[in-house]
Design a protein around this motif. Structure first.
Motif, short mmCIF file in Angstrom:
data_model
loop_
_atom_site.label_atom_id
_atom_site.label_comp_id
_atom_site.label_asym_id
_atom_site.label_seq_id
_atom_site.Cartn_x
_atom_site.Cartn_y
_atom_site.Cartn_z
N ARG A 170 75.76 -120.46 29.36
CA ARG A 170 76.83 -120.57 28.36
C ARG A 170 77.67 -119.30 28.34
NH1 ARG A 170 73.01 -123.08 23.54
NH2 ARG A 170 73.07 -125.28 24.25
N LEU A 171 77.02 -118.15 28.48
CA LEU A 171 77.74 -116.88 28.47
C LEU A 171 78.68 -116.78 29.67
CD1 LEU A 171 78.17 -114.15 27.11
CD2 LEU A 171 76.16 -113.29 28.34
N ARG A 172 78.21 -117.21 30.84
CA ARG A 172 79.07 -117.21 32.03
C ARG A 172 80.31 -118.06 31.81
NH1 ARG A 172 74.24 -117.74 35.30
NH2 ARG A 172 74.54 -120.00 35.27
N LEU A 173 80.10 -119.27 31.28
CA LEU A 173 81.23 -120.18 31.08
C LEU A 173 82.18 -119.66 30.01
CD1 LEU A 173 82.53 -122.78 31.96
CD2 LEU A 173 81.05 -124.03 30.39
N ALA A 174 81.64 -119.07 28.96
CA ALA A 174 82.49 -118.48 27.92
C ALA A 174 83.35 -117.37 28.51
CB ALA A 174 81.63 -117.94 26.78
N GLY A 175 82.78 -116.60 29.45
CA GLY A 175 83.56 -115.56 30.10
C GLY A 175 84.72 -116.11 30.90
N LEU A 176 84.51 -117.25 31.56
CA LEU A 176 85.58 -117.86 32.33
C LEU A 176 86.68 -118.43 31.43
CD1 LEU A 176 83.52 -119.76 35.06
CD2 LEU A 176 84.84 -117.66 35.36
N LEU A 177 86.30 -118.86 30.23
CA LEU A 177 87.25 -119.54 29.33
C LEU A 177 87.70 -118.67 28.16
CD1 LEU A 177 85.40 -123.00 29.17
CD2 LEU A 177 87.36 -122.42 30.59
#
Length: 455
Positions: free
Chosen positions: A298-305
């Motif tokens: 989730r943290l990775r995806l939040a970083g992308l978005l």
């Protein structure tokens, strides 16, 4: 899938592992939504110069032609350089005014041509390229008992993409597959395409708008399919269809969001790799803190978005040199704007929470809710610190890029007020190890989603 289908030829040409991650099986409603979103972009974008108008090649499935679509393509022709429409002779095109337009050519497909089972939309313009390719499953390809009972349940192998290389290859396949019908038209289309390659991009096209429309259309098509199924199927059948559709639409909407995030990076001349670098460094801090796999994902995806809300931001927002109050507020509200976009996809609610609270401050003076200390989700605290640090390491307007040490010092000056002191210490560990040559500062997350499109 038929060996001579456009999709199969493209797959064989590229290799299956080179197809975009959008390749899969789609419900009819989803594909209608995607095509309409791309067509609406043409209808709503008016070129003053003829040379920037797009070149279209479309094929329609036998027996699936509707009068309202003929009307739609008459309007599309006004905003297009040239349109080629391939369909069976009794589709109704020849008798419709659309066929009489000077920049519209028809190809009457033979009844046994494999193209009559395809539904393709290919768009080439100096500023962009886009396409939707699809072919309906044969009766033998449905699992037993899953054959469609109503029109909206029909399934197609399909893909959609903005990758110009793939669109060019699909255009070549289609023109070659139909060249025996009208060789002079094929020659004309090849000349048109060659001419387009020599036209420099105008820079006036922003595809974030069309991606927004794709998300909206996907949402509407989902609601429409629910309504139809609710009226025609028992609750158990509806739940099964809804689960399948959610997976299909979820992947498509996530792909649209990631494409928007890429557009933000492309529009930011000072920080064009922000999403990848923020995602990577946030993941590194999460690993140091030993976060579970799900929370790391989730943290990775939040970083992308994390700044997707700037997809429609004017260029002045990124310059930040002489911002007026309106553009300054736009920049300040980026977490809220991003959250509003992500809220349309319920599956992203945990990521939405991280993105929304990235500007909450440790002392409670942040926004939007004034959360304090550990009230702020840990992942949001990480994202807020990492995005601030990464921004400092890039130039912005007249300010040069800071060194890693200087950027860290500025973060440390906010320790206990803006940022979690423990997280600042974790960041310090990463930077010191980097400066000692014991590790490299990551530039991209370890598991980049396959729907992250163009590099």
């Amino acid at each position: 899938m038929h060996v001579d289908s456009t999709l199969n030829q493209l797959k064989n040409l590229l290799g299956e592992d080179k197809l975009p991650s959008s390749y899969g099986v789609y419900f009819k409603n989803t594909l209608v939504a995607l095509c309409h979103a791309l067509e609406d972009h043409i209808l709503q974008h008016h070129y003053e110069e003829e040379k920037y108008k797009p070149l279209l090649f479309v094929t329609f499935q036998k027996g699936k032609w509707y009068l309202q679509e003929a009307e739609r393509y008459r309007d599309l022709a006004i905003h297009s350089r040239h349109i080629t429409i391939a369909a069976v002779a009794d589709s109704g095109f020849a008798d419709h005014p659309t066929s009489q337009l000077a920049n519209v050519d028809l190809i009457h497909l033979a009844e046994d041509d494999c193209l009559v089972q395809e539904w393709n939309l290919v768009i080439l313009a100096p500023d962009y390229a886009a396409m939707v390719l699809c072919r309906e499953l044969s009766p033998e390809e449905y699992y037993q008992g899953s054959e469609p009972q109503i029109d909206t349940e029909r399934k197609f192998y399909g893909l959609w993409t903005f990758d110009r290389t793939l669109v060019e290859k699909a255009f070549t396949i289609l023109t070659q597959s139909t060249s025996h019908y009208n060789p002079s038209l094929t020659e004309k289309l090849n000349q048109e395409r060659s001419h387009l390659k020599n036209i420099p991009a105008s820079g006036a096209v922003d595809l974030s708008g069309v991606v927004n429309r794709i998300v909206s259309y996907l949402q509407m098509s989902q609601e429409e399919l629910y309504t139809v199924n609710r009226q025609t199927r028992e609750l158990r059948d509806l739940e099964g269809q809804a689960l399948k559709l959610n997976r299909n639409l979820g992947a498509s909407k996530l792909q649209a969001f990631l494409r928007m995030a890429q557009r933000v990076d492309q529009n930011d001349p000072y920080n064009p790799c922000a999403s990848l670098q923020v995602s990577a460094l946030a993941e590194t801090l999460g690993q140091i803190l030993d976060l579970p796999t799900l929370r790391l994902r989730r943290l990775r995806l939040a970083g992308l978005l994390f700044r997707i809300g700037l997809a429609e931001a004017p260029q002045e927002v990124f310059a930040r040199k002489s911002q007026n109050p309106e553009t300054a507020q736009f920049w300040k509200d980026r977490p809220i704007l991003s959250s509003r976009l992500l809220s349309s996809m319920s599956e992203l609610q945990p990521i939405n929470e991280i993105v929304l609270h990235q500007l909450e401050y440790w002392d409670g003076s942040g926004s939007p809710d004034g959360l304090k200390g550990t009230q702020i989700p840990l992942e949001a605290r990480i994202l807020g610190l990492v995005s601030y640090f990464q921004e400092l390491t890039q130039p912005r307007g007249d300010r040069p890029a800071y060194s890693l040490s200087t950027a860290l010092e500025k973060c440390q000056s906010y320790s206990g007020t803006r940022f979690d002191p423990d997280l600042v210490e974790s960041l310090k560990t990463v930077i010191r190890l980097t400066e000692m040559g014991l590790m490299q500062l990551p530039n991209r997350p370890t598991q980049l989603p396959p729907v992250w499109l163009e590099e």
